[in-house]
Scaffold this motif. Structure first.
Motif, PDB file in Angstrom:
ATOM      1  N   ASP A   1       5.162   5.335   2.070  1.00 36.62           N
ATOM      2  CA  ASP A   1       5.575   6.718   2.363  1.00 36.62           C
ATOM      3  C   ASP A   1       5.674   6.947   3.864  1.00 36.62           C
ATOM      4  O   ASP A   1       6.584   7.623   4.341  1.00 36.62           O
ATOM      5  CB  ASP A   1       4.591   7.714   1.739  1.00 36.62           C
ATOM      6  N   ASP A   2       4.727   6.381   4.629  1.00 34.86           N
ATOM      7  CA  ASP A   2       4.776   6.512   6.098  1.00 34.86           C
ATOM      8  C   ASP A   2       6.073   5.931   6.638  1.00 34.86           C
ATOM      9  O   ASP A   2       6.726   6.518   7.499  1.00 34.86           O
ATOM     10  CB  ASP A   2       3.607   5.751   6.753  1.00 34.86           C
TER      11      ASP A   2
ATOM     12  N   GLU B   1       0.871  -1.185   0.000  1.00 33.63           N
ATOM     13  CA  GLU B   1       0.000   0.000   0.000  1.00 33.63           C
ATOM     14  C   GLU B   1       0.899   1.223   0.000  1.00 33.63           C
ATOM     15  O   GLU B   1       1.734   1.379   0.905  1.00 33.63           O
ATOM     16  CB  GLU B   1      -0.923  -0.035   1.233  1.00 33.63           C
ATOM     17  N   SER B   2       0.750   2.092  -0.999  1.00 35.11           N
ATOM     18  CA  SER B   2       1.718   3.174  -1.197  1.00 35.11           C
ATOM     19  C   SER B   2       1.741   4.180  -0.045  1.00 35.11           C
ATOM     20  O   SER B   2       2.788   4.753   0.259  1.00 35.11           O
ATOM     21  CB  SER B   2       1.464   3.870  -2.535  1.00 35.11           C
ATOM     22  N   GLY B   3       0.597   4.414   0.607  1.00 33.55           N
ATOM     23  CA  GLY B   3       0.566   5.314   1.768  1.00 33.55           C
ATOM     24  C   GLY B   3       1.455   4.793   2.875  1.00 33.55           C
ATOM     25  O   GLY B   3       2.218   5.540   3.496  1.00 33.55           O
TER      26      GLY B   3
END
Ligand code: ZN
Length: 151
Positions: A61-62, A56-58
């Motif tokens: 980034d997190d 999951e791309s979010g």
């Protein structure tokens, strides 16, 4: 009991690249007709980790943001200090590849390998679990060993 070993060469594209290698591991299991056993996925590097998590791309980034806070790349690392460092000086030829103290520290926290059971010819992963090679340094070619033990 059979043992099969494969090496996947992966070209990472950026720092903190999450490369999903789940399909390649599954393909190796199918190719070798392993029904039950265990597969180990092992990074041959000190600055690229193998970890299982959600695709999951979010979240990617997190995690990159979290890593930056905990181990900023512009922080002070003895590994990068060429006035005191005496070992493994590959950057003596002008390259800066060895100035990656933050990458090594992060790798040590994350780990080098994962083991996944193979049941009925499939990886026994949970619904959201995927296997990643994670680039913790500058992008480059990386080797991941996939060893399947089973029958
Ligand atoms: Zn280094």
């Amino acid at each position: 009991m059979k043992v099969h070993s494969h090496v996947f060469t992966i070209e990472t594209k950026k720092h903190m690249d999450f490369v999903d290698i789940t399909d390649a591991v599954e393909k190796a299991i199918r190719k070798n007709h392993i029904t039950n056993g265990l597969v180990t996925i092992f990074s041959k590097h000190t600055t690229a980790a193998v970890r299982i998590n959600e695709r999951e791309s979010g979240f990617f980034d997190d995690f990159a943001e979290f890593a930056k806070k905990v181990l900023p790349c512009n922080g002070y690392y003895r590994h990068n200090d060429l006035t005191i460092r005496t070992e493994n000086l590959v950057c003596s030829q002008g390259a800066t590849d060895c100035l990656n103290g933050h990458s090594h520290c992060l790798h040590l926290l994350m780990g080098t390998s994962e083991s996944v059971p193979v049941i009925d010819g499939k990886l026994a992963l949970g619904m959201w679990q995927r296997i990643f090679l994670i680039e913790l340094d500058a992008p480059r070619k990386r080797d991941v060993v996939c060893q399947i033990i089973g029958e």
